[in-house]
Design a protein around this motif. Structure first.
Motif, PDB file in Angstrom:
ATOM      1  N   VAL A 105      25.351  17.532  19.659  1.00 39.46           N
ATOM      2  CA  VAL A 105      24.224  17.606  20.570  1.00 39.46           C
ATOM      3  C   VAL A 105      24.777  17.477  21.981  1.00 39.46           C
ATOM      4  O   VAL A 105      25.569  16.582  22.233  1.00 39.46           O
ATOM      5  CB  VAL A 105      23.239  16.457  20.276  1.00 39.46           C
ATOM      6  CG1 VAL A 105      22.095  16.473  21.265  1.00 39.46           C
ATOM      7  CG2 VAL A 105      22.731  16.566  18.854  1.00 39.46           C
ATOM      8  N   PRO A 106      24.417  18.383  22.884  1.00 38.06           N
ATOM      9  CA  PRO A 106      24.979  18.301  24.222  1.00 38.06           C
ATOM     10  C   PRO A 106      24.698  16.942  24.860  1.00 38.06           C
ATOM     11  O   PRO A 106      23.627  16.368  24.652  1.00 38.06           O
ATOM     12  CB  PRO A 106      24.242  19.397  25.004  1.00 38.06           C
ATOM     13  CG  PRO A 106      23.581  20.260  23.996  1.00 38.06           C
ATOM     14  CD  PRO A 106      23.448  19.471  22.740  1.00 38.06           C
ATOM     15  N   ARG A 107      25.682  16.440  25.588  1.00 40.09           N
ATOM     16  CA  ARG A 107      25.501  15.270  26.450  1.00 40.09           C
ATOM     17  C   ARG A 107      25.385  13.936  25.717  1.00 40.09           C
ATOM     18  O   ARG A 107      25.270  12.903  26.362  1.00 40.09           O
ATOM     19  CB  ARG A 107      24.268  15.428  27.363  1.00 40.09           C
ATOM     20  CG  ARG A 107      24.396  16.507  28.396  1.00 40.09           C
ATOM     21  CD  ARG A 107      23.744  16.130  29.698  1.00 40.09           C
ATOM     22  NE  ARG A 107      22.450  15.497  29.534  1.00 40.09           N
ATOM     23  CZ  ARG A 107      21.851  14.811  30.482  1.00 40.09           C
ATOM     24  NH1 ARG A 107      22.412  14.665  31.635  1.00 40.09           N
ATOM     25  NH2 ARG A 107      20.684  14.279  30.269  1.00 40.09           N
TER      26      ARG A 107
ATOM     27  N   GLU B 139      15.826  11.473  35.882  1.00 40.30           N
ATOM     28  CA  GLU B 139      17.048  11.797  36.614  1.00 40.30           C
ATOM     29  C   GLU B 139      16.798  12.559  37.908  1.00 40.30           C
ATOM     30  O   GLU B 139      17.504  13.494  38.250  1.00 40.30           O
ATOM     31  CB  GLU B 139      18.030  12.559  35.697  1.00 40.30           C
ATOM     32  CG  GLU B 139      18.348  11.770  34.430  1.00 40.30           C
ATOM     33  CD  GLU B 139      19.172  12.553  33.417  1.00 40.30           C
ATOM     34  OE1 GLU B 139      19.696  13.610  33.790  1.00 40.30           O
ATOM     35  OE2 GLU B 139      19.286  12.103  32.271  1.00 40.30           O
ATOM     36  N   ARG B 189      20.521  19.598  29.659  1.00 42.29           N
ATOM     37  CA  ARG B 189      20.146  18.324  30.241  1.00 42.29           C
ATOM     38  C   ARG B 189      18.681  18.003  29.950  1.00 42.29           C
ATOM     39  O   ARG B 189      18.326  16.889  29.564  1.00 42.29           O
ATOM     40  CB  ARG B 189      20.388  18.400  31.751  1.00 42.29           C
ATOM     41  CG  ARG B 189      20.106  17.132  32.476  1.00 42.29           C
ATOM     42  CD  ARG B 189      20.488  17.319  33.928  1.00 42.29           C
ATOM     43  NE  ARG B 189      20.376  16.070  34.649  1.00 42.29           N
ATOM     44  CZ  ARG B 189      20.541  15.961  35.959  1.00 42.29           C
ATOM     45  NH1 ARG B 189      20.837  17.018  36.675  1.00 42.29           N
ATOM     46  NH2 ARG B 189      20.417  14.800  36.551  1.00 42.29           N
ATOM     47  N   ASP B 192      18.128  17.160  26.216  1.00 42.94           N
ATOM     48  CA  ASP B 192      18.607  15.826  25.896  1.00 42.94           C
ATOM     49  C   ASP B 192      17.615  14.779  26.400  1.00 42.94           C
ATOM     50  O   ASP B 192      17.291  13.811  25.718  1.00 42.94           O
ATOM     51  CB  ASP B 192      19.983  15.644  26.536  1.00 42.94           C
ATOM     52  CG  ASP B 192      20.502  14.235  26.340  1.00 42.94           C
ATOM     53  OD1 ASP B 192      20.277  13.684  25.247  1.00 42.94           O
ATOM     54  OD2 ASP B 192      21.110  13.689  27.261  1.00 42.94           O
ATOM     55  N   LEU B 193      17.101  15.029  27.590  1.00 44.03           N
ATOM     56  CA  LEU B 193      16.126  14.121  28.191  1.00 44.03           C
ATOM     57  C   LEU B 193      14.847  14.058  27.353  1.00 44.03           C
ATOM     58  O   LEU B 193      14.350  12.977  27.018  1.00 44.03           O
ATOM     59  CB  LEU B 193      15.807  14.624  29.603  1.00 44.03           C
ATOM     60  CG  LEU B 193      14.945  13.742  30.453  1.00 44.03           C
ATOM     61  CD1 LEU B 193      15.821  12.663  31.079  1.00 44.03           C
ATOM     62  CD2 LEU B 193      14.282  14.546  31.558  1.00 44.03           C
ATOM     63  N   ARG B 195      14.447  14.888  24.245  1.00 42.21           N
ATOM     64  CA  ARG B 195      14.756  14.309  22.948  1.00 42.21           C
ATOM     65  C   ARG B 195      14.776  12.787  23.034  1.00 42.21           C
ATOM     66  O   ARG B 195      14.179  12.094  22.210  1.00 42.21           O
ATOM     67  CB  ARG B 195      16.127  14.841  22.522  1.00 42.21           C
ATOM     68  CG  ARG B 195      16.489  14.634  21.096  1.00 42.21           C
ATOM     69  CD  ARG B 195      17.734  15.450  20.783  1.00 42.21           C
ATOM     70  NE  ARG B 195      18.346  14.943  19.572  1.00 42.21           N
ATOM     71  CZ  ARG B 195      19.263  13.998  19.551  1.00 42.21           C
ATOM     72  NH1 ARG B 195      19.697  13.469  20.672  1.00 42.21           N
ATOM     73  NH2 ARG B 195      19.759  13.578  18.412  1.00 42.21           N
TER      74      ARG B 195
END
Lengths: 235, 258
Positions: A105-107, B139, B189, B192-193, B195
Motif C-alpha cells: 500500500v503506498p505510503r 495534511e 496520498r 492513504d489519507l 483509508r
C-alpha cells in the motif's frame, strides 16, 4: 475440541469468458481436515491447484461446490457460502494468510503493515507497533527499514514483512503459501521456529512449502493434491 | 460490528424517460463498511449514488437509513428539512470536482467551520480550533487556514473537501470518483489519507470509481455495474482475483500492469 478446519468435497473450475467460455477444471472432491496444533502441507507439482485451495479457504476464490467449514469458539461457518461480512470477520479473528507476494500500500510504513491485523482486533497502537517491531527484529529486517513503505524492498525483505504480518496475531488457523520461497537459510530457520511456536500454541497450520528442508522440519502430514485433480476435459 | 445495517437499499430503479439509469439495485451497508461501486462511464454508478443519497428521486424502490435513535426511516418519506439536516450532519458527500463541494470564495477555515455552525456550534474560537485540527489531519498547513480554496492545488482542494465533510463526525460518506482528475502521486496520498480516516473513525462509505485499484485499496465489498444493472457483487478481493461474469473478467484483464 472441535476441528478448526474441515474441507468437504470442494470443487473449483475457472470459466474464461474472454476465451470463448473455455472451462478450466482445477480440483474436485477435495476433502481433508486440519487439527489444532498440527501443520499439514499441501503437496504435489506446480499448477496442480495448491494455491487455489488455500485461496478458497481464505474466501479469496469462490468455491463451485462443497463446503469449507471453519470452527472457532463453537461457531462453525461455511466459507464457501458465507456473505462477505462474515468472511471479513473470520479473517479478522480466525484465519490468517501469508501470501506468496506482499501487496504493498503506498505510503504505509513496514511496521504499520505488520501491525495492522492487531489494530483491526482493537489492540492499542503502541502495543501493536511494539509487537510488529519484535517480529521484524526476529526476522532480521534492519531497523532502518521499519519506517519505510515496503514497495522498494527486495523480494526477501518484502516476504519477511509479509510473514510478520501473518504471524503477529493469535489466529487459530494459519494458511501459508510458500512463505520461505525467497529467504536465505538463516531466515528460513527463523520461520521454521515461528511455525513450531505456533504449533505448540495450538494453531492449526496448512501450508505449501517447495523447500524440502523446511517441509521436513515442520510437516506433520502431507496432503497429496494430485489426488484431487479434476479430469482435464476437452474444451 | 453492530448487529443492524446502517442503510437498506431495496429495489432502487431510476429511469430517465425510457432509458435505464439503474435497475432493481438492493443491498445493505453496515457500520464501518466500505462498498465500492465500479463500472465504466454510463454504467449507472453515479445515478445509483445520487438516488441513494437523496440527490435524485428514484423512479421506484426504497432507501432506509438507521437514524442515531436506532430507528429506520425511509429517506423519501422524510420532510425536506429533516433530510437536509441529515445530509449536513450525519452524512458526507465528496464530489469528484472539489469546486462542487466547497465554497471557493470563502476561506479554508470557514469551509470547514460552516458545517460545525450548521449543527449549532457558535463559539468562534472553538470552531477555528477544530477547523485547524482538521486541516492538519488532512495534511494542509494550518497557516493556509485563511486562504481561499481557489488558491489551492487540486489535491489540496480534495483534501479540504474531505475535512469539510468529516468534521461533523458523520456515520456515512458518499464519494463520487474521489481521486478522479488527480495525478498519481497525489492520488496515492489521498487514498492513504481516506483509508486511514475511514479506519480510525469507523465510517461507512459508498465509493463510486472506475479505478479498480482504488476499489482494491479502499473497499471491503464491491459491486460491478453494467448498463444500469449490478452484474456481480462480493468481497472486493474475491471479485478482483476470481471474477465470474464476462464483463468483470474484461474489466479486470484490462488493468495495466506497472
Amino acid at each position: 475440541m472441535a476441528t478448526p478446519l474441515v474441507v468437504s468435497e470442494v470443487a473449483k473450475s475457472f470459466t474464461m469468458h474472454l476465451r470463448d467460455g473455455i472451462r478450466l477444471p482445477v480440483v474436485e472432491n477435495v476433502s481433508f481436515s486440519v487439527a489444532a496444533g498440527e501443520c499439514a502441507v499441501l503437496g504435489g507439482p506446480s499448477g496442480i491447484g495448491k494455491s487455489s485451495i488455500l485461496k478458497m479457504l481464505y474466501g479469496n476464490y469462490s468455491v463451485d461446490t462443497g463446503q469449507v467449514l471453519i470452527t472457532h469458539n463453537d461457531v462453525t461457518v461455511d466459507i464457501a457460502s458465507a456473505d462477505p461480512r462474515s468472511v471479513l470477520t473470520i479473517r479478522r479473528d480466525v484465519v490468517g494468510y501469508v501470501s506468496q507476494f506482499l501487496r504493498t500500500v503506498p505510503r504505509v510504513a513496514a511496521v504499520d503493515v505488520v501491525a495492522e491485523p492487531l489494530l483491526a482486533k482493537g489492540v492499542a497502537h503502541e502495543e501493536a507497533r511494539d509487537c510488529a517491531g519484535d517480529l521484524l527484529a526476529r526476522l532480521n529486517l534492519p531497523e532502518r527499514l521499519w519506517s519505510l513503505p515496503p514497495a522498494t524492498f527486495s523480494g526477501g525483505e518484502q516476504q519477511r514483512v509479509n510473514i510478520a504480518r501473518g504471524f503477529i496475531t493469535d489466529h487459530p488457523l494459519l494458511l501459508l503459501d510458500e512463505p520461505t520461497a525467497s529467504l536465505d537459510a538463516a531466515n528460513r530457520a527463523v520461520v521454521v521456529d515461528l511455525i513450531r511456536a505456533k504449533k505448540e500454541a495450538g494453531t492449526a497450520l496448512l501450508g505449501i512449502f517447495h523447500d524440502q528442508d523446511v517441509r521436513e522440519a515442520v510437516a506433520d502430514r502431507i496432503i497429496d493434491v494430485s489426488l484431487f485433480s479434476a479430469p482435464k476435459e476437452a474444451a | 460490528m453492530s448487529d443492524h445495517p446502517l442503510l437498506r437499499v431495496n429495489a432502487v430503479t431510476k429511469f430517465y424517460g425510457a432509458r435505464v439509469g439503474c435497475r432493481d439495485v438492493s443491498f445493505e451497508l453496515w457500520p464501518g463498511e466500505v462498498l465500492a461501486v465500479v463500472g465504466e462511464s454510463g454504467s449507472g454508478k453515479t445515478t445509483l449514488l445520487n438516488a441513494i443519497s437523496t440527490r435524485l428521486l428514484p423512479t421506484s424502490g426504497t432507501v432506509e437509513y438507521r437514524m442515531r435513535d436506532g430507528q429506520f426511516r425511509d429517506l423519501y418519506r422524510m420532510g425536506e428539512a429533516e433530510r437536509r439536516f441529515l445530509m449536513r450532519t450525519d452524512w458526507g458527500f465528496v464530489h469528484q470536482n472539489p469546486a462542487d463541494g466547497l465554497r471557493m470564495t470563502v476561506s479554508a477555515g470557514a469551509n470547514v467551520g460552516e458545517r460545525l455552525m450548521a449543527i449549532g456550534d457558535r463559539h468562534y474560537g472553538n470552531i477555528r480550533d477544530t477547523a485547524s485540527q482538521w486541516l492538519g489531519r488532512v495534511e494542509i498547513d494550518t497557516d493556509r487556514i485563511d486562504d481561499q480554496p481557489r488558491d489551492f492545488s487540486g489535491g489540496m482542494r480534495q483534501r479540504l473537501q474531505i475535512a469539510r465533510n468529516l468534521v461533523t463526525g458523520p456515520r456515512l460518506v458518499f464519494m463520487d470518483e474521489p481521486t478522479g482528475g488527480l495525478d498519481v502521486s497525489v492520488q496515492a496520498r489521498l487514498l492513504d489519507l481516506v483509508r486511514g480516516l475511514v479506519n480510525d473513525l469507523g465510517l461507512a462509505a459508498i465509493v463510486v470509481t472506475h479505478d479498480l485499484a482504488v476499489a482494491r485499496l479502499l473497499s471491503h465489498r464491491m459491486m460491478v455495474m453494467k448498463d444500469g444493472n449490478v452484474i456481480e457483487h462480493g468481497l472486493t478481493d474475491r471479485v478482483l482475483d476470481d471474477p465470474r461474469e464476462p464483463y468483470t473478467q474484461l474489466l479486470v484483464s484490462s488493468i495495466l500492469q506497472v
